[in-house]
Motif scaffolding. Structure first.
Motif, PDB file in Angstrom:
ATOM      1  N   GLN A 194       0.819  -1.205   0.000  1.00 50.69           N
ATOM      2  CA  GLN A 194       0.000   0.000   0.000  1.00 50.69           C
ATOM      3  C   GLN A 194       0.858   1.262   0.000  1.00 50.69           C
ATOM      4  OE1 GLN A 194      -3.575   1.399   2.736  1.00 50.69           O
ATOM      5  NE2 GLN A 194      -1.683   1.330   3.867  1.00 50.69           N
ATOM      6  N   PHE A 195       0.509   2.209  -0.857  1.00 48.07           N
ATOM      7  CA  PHE A 195       0.997   3.583  -0.785  1.00 48.07           C
ATOM      8  C   PHE A 195      -0.102   4.454  -1.369  1.00 48.07           C
ATOM      9  CE2 PHE A 195       2.701   7.545  -2.217  1.00 48.07           C
ATOM     10  CZ  PHE A 195       3.438   7.942  -1.122  1.00 48.07           C
ATOM     11  N   SER A 196      -0.805   5.137  -0.508  1.00 50.92           N
ATOM     12  CA  SER A 196      -1.949   5.910  -0.966  1.00 50.92           C
ATOM     13  C   SER A 196      -2.019   7.241  -0.227  1.00 50.92           C
ATOM     14  CB  SER A 196      -3.236   5.118  -0.717  1.00 50.92           C
ATOM     15  OG  SER A 196      -4.362   5.849  -1.140  1.00 50.92           O
ATOM     16  N   ILE A 197      -2.289   8.282  -0.989  1.00 52.68           N
ATOM     17  CA  ILE A 197      -2.541   9.599  -0.410  1.00 52.68           C
ATOM     18  C   ILE A 197      -4.048   9.802  -0.426  1.00 52.68           C
ATOM     19  CG2 ILE A 197      -2.148  12.083  -0.620  1.00 52.68           C
ATOM     20  CD1 ILE A 197       0.380  11.311  -2.300  1.00 52.68           C
ATOM     21  N   CYS A 198      -4.614  10.053   0.731  1.00 51.91           N
ATOM     22  CA  CYS A 198      -6.052  10.307   0.817  1.00 51.91           C
ATOM     23  C   CYS A 198      -6.266  11.817   0.826  1.00 51.91           C
ATOM     24  CB  CYS A 198      -6.650   9.675   2.063  1.00 51.91           C
ATOM     25  SG  CYS A 198      -8.448   9.884   2.169  1.00 51.91           S
ATOM     26  N   PHE A 199      -6.917  12.286  -0.230  1.00 47.40           N
ATOM     27  CA  PHE A 199      -7.194  13.714  -0.362  1.00 47.40           C
ATOM     28  C   PHE A 199      -8.577  14.057   0.167  1.00 47.40           C
ATOM     29  CE2 PHE A 199      -3.929  13.221  -3.629  1.00 47.40           C
ATOM     30  CZ  PHE A 199      -3.152  14.332  -3.388  1.00 47.40           C
ATOM     31  N   ARG A 200      -8.690  15.264   0.665  1.00 44.58           N
ATOM     32  CA  ARG A 200      -9.992  15.843   0.987  1.00 44.58           C
ATOM     33  C   ARG A 200     -10.404  16.660  -0.231  1.00 44.58           C
ATOM     34  NH1 ARG A 200     -12.326  16.167   5.535  1.00 44.58           N
ATOM     35  NH2 ARG A 200     -10.425  15.831   6.732  1.00 44.58           N
ATOM     36  N   ALA A 201     -11.671  16.572  -0.605  1.00 45.80           N
ATOM     37  CA  ALA A 201     -12.119  17.297  -1.786  1.00 45.80           C
ATOM     38  C   ALA A 201     -13.481  17.926  -1.539  1.00 45.80           C
ATOM     39  CB  ALA A 201     -12.183  16.358  -2.990  1.00 45.80           C
ATOM     40  N   LEU A 202     -13.759  18.923  -2.329  1.00 47.63           N
ATOM     41  CA  LEU A 202     -15.031  19.644  -2.300  1.00 47.63           C
ATOM     42  C   LEU A 202     -15.905  19.143  -3.446  1.00 47.63           C
ATOM     43  CD1 LEU A 202     -16.740  22.089  -1.235  1.00 47.63           C
ATOM     44  CD2 LEU A 202     -15.512  23.469  -2.930  1.00 47.63           C
ATOM     45  N   TYR A 203     -17.149  18.812  -3.147  1.00 50.33           N
ATOM     46  CA  TYR A 203     -18.098  18.404  -4.174  1.00 50.33           C
ATOM     47  C   TYR A 203     -18.429  19.614  -5.039  1.00 50.33           C
ATOM     48  CZ  TYR A 203     -22.679  17.493  -6.233  1.00 50.33           C
ATOM     49  OH  TYR A 203     -23.732  17.382  -7.104  1.00 50.33           O
ATOM     50  N   LEU A 204     -18.316  19.464  -6.367  1.00 43.64           N
ATOM     51  CA  LEU A 204     -18.650  20.539  -7.290  1.00 43.64           C
ATOM     52  C   LEU A 204     -19.955  20.278  -8.028  1.00 43.64           C
ATOM     53  CD1 LEU A 204     -15.153  21.271  -8.896  1.00 43.64           C
ATOM     54  CD2 LEU A 204     -16.292  22.520  -7.040  1.00 43.64           C
ATOM     55  N   SER A 205     -20.101  19.072  -8.616  1.00 48.68           N
ATOM     56  CA  SER A 205     -21.291  18.779  -9.401  1.00 48.68           C
ATOM     57  C   SER A 205     -21.362  17.291  -9.708  1.00 48.68           C
ATOM     58  CB  SER A 205     -21.272  19.574 -10.713  1.00 48.68           C
ATOM     59  OG  SER A 205     -20.185  19.157 -11.529  1.00 48.68           O
ATOM     60  N   GLY A 206     -22.474  16.907 -10.317  1.00 44.23           N
ATOM     61  CA  GLY A 206     -22.640  15.539 -10.787  1.00 44.23           C
ATOM     62  C   GLY A 206     -23.550  14.721  -9.891  1.00 44.23           C
ATOM     63  N   TYR A 207     -23.927  13.583 -10.438  1.00 45.15           N
ATOM     64  CA  TYR A 207     -24.809  12.652  -9.736  1.00 45.15           C
ATOM     65  C   TYR A 207     -24.139  11.291  -9.707  1.00 45.15           C
ATOM     66  CZ  TYR A 207     -28.150  16.341 -10.558  1.00 45.15           C
ATOM     67  OH  TYR A 207     -28.779  17.566 -10.585  1.00 45.15           O
ATOM     68  N   PRO A 208     -24.264  10.570  -8.586  1.00 45.89           N
ATOM     69  CA  PRO A 208     -23.615   9.264  -8.493  1.00 45.89           C
ATOM     70  C   PRO A 208     -24.059   8.322  -9.613  1.00 45.89           C
ATOM     71  CG  PRO A 208     -24.415   9.958  -6.345  1.00 45.89           C
ATOM     72  CD  PRO A 208     -24.963  10.937  -7.343  1.00 45.89           C
ATOM     73  N   ARG A 209     -23.054   7.681 -10.231  1.00 48.04           N
ATOM     74  CA  ARG A 209     -23.303   6.660 -11.244  1.00 48.04           C
ATOM     75  C   ARG A 209     -22.203   5.611 -11.132  1.00 48.04           C
ATOM     76  NH1 ARG A 209     -19.174   6.838 -14.144  1.00 48.04           N
ATOM     77  NH2 ARG A 209     -18.268   8.691 -15.049  1.00 48.04           N
ATOM     78  N   THR A 210     -22.513   4.401 -11.553  1.00 48.97           N
ATOM     79  CA  THR A 210     -21.550   3.314 -11.464  1.00 48.97           C
ATOM     80  C   THR A 210     -20.593   3.328 -12.658  1.00 48.97           C
ATOM     81  OG1 THR A 210     -23.071   1.795 -12.550  1.00 48.97           O
ATOM     82  CG2 THR A 210     -23.135   1.865 -10.136  1.00 48.97           C
TER      83      THR A 210
END
Length: 156
Positions: free
Chosen positions: A99-115
């Motif tokens: 494992q090597f992962s950077i977890c970012f915090r982000a701001l929701y801008l737009s869009g709708y959940p889709r698979t």
């Protein structure tokens, strides 16, 4: 491609690669976190994936979130850096990734959940609903730290 998560398993295969990857902690206007159900192992997780050549790491976070969820985000900070050598991911093609992962915090801008091909379900989840979902302990650590909003990123 199937994957198996090994965590604190002394019988886990030895890693043969390390890949720069990201996860993204983003909340909606109700404080719910965006999660996907992974198609490769059925576990719930933050959206994310590996960095591509020619890409800034924050661009990776935006791209992976869009690809896996349909949601547009803007990176605003870092939740933490996760590099636990006791966490390895075994893939069906023979790769065993430390494992090597950077977890970012982000701001929701737009869009709708889709698979997508990588997500069989995409939902906004309230903190009090997390215990009802199968989430790997390493991923749960990231989600919990995201909700905690600590003044400094986790490094571990």
């Amino acid at each position: 491609m199937a994957r198996i998560e090994h965590f604190n398993n002394p019988n886990a295969p030895k890693p043969n690669s390390i890949v720069v990857a990201v996860t993204v902690f983003v909340q909606d206007g109700h404080g719910r976190v965006l999660l996907i159900q992974r198609t490769d192992n059925g576990l719930w997780a933050l959206p994310g994936g590996a960095q591509d050549f020619g890409e800034y790491i924050a661009e990776t976070a935006v791209r992976e979130t869009r690809e896996e969820t349909g949601i547009e985000v803007k990176v605003t900070g870092i939740v933490g850096i996760y590099s636990d050598p006791r966490h390895v991911v075994e893939y069906s093609d023979g790769e065993v990734r430390q494992q090597f992962s950077i977890c970012f915090r982000a701001l929701y801008l737009s869009g709708y959940p889709r698979t997508s091909d990588e997500s069989s379900s995409v939902v906004w989840v309230a903190r009090d609903q997390l215990d009802q979902l199968p989430i790997h302990p390493s991923m749960r650590l990231r989600v919990d730290r995201g909700f905690e909003r600590l003044p400094a990123p986790y490094i571990g």
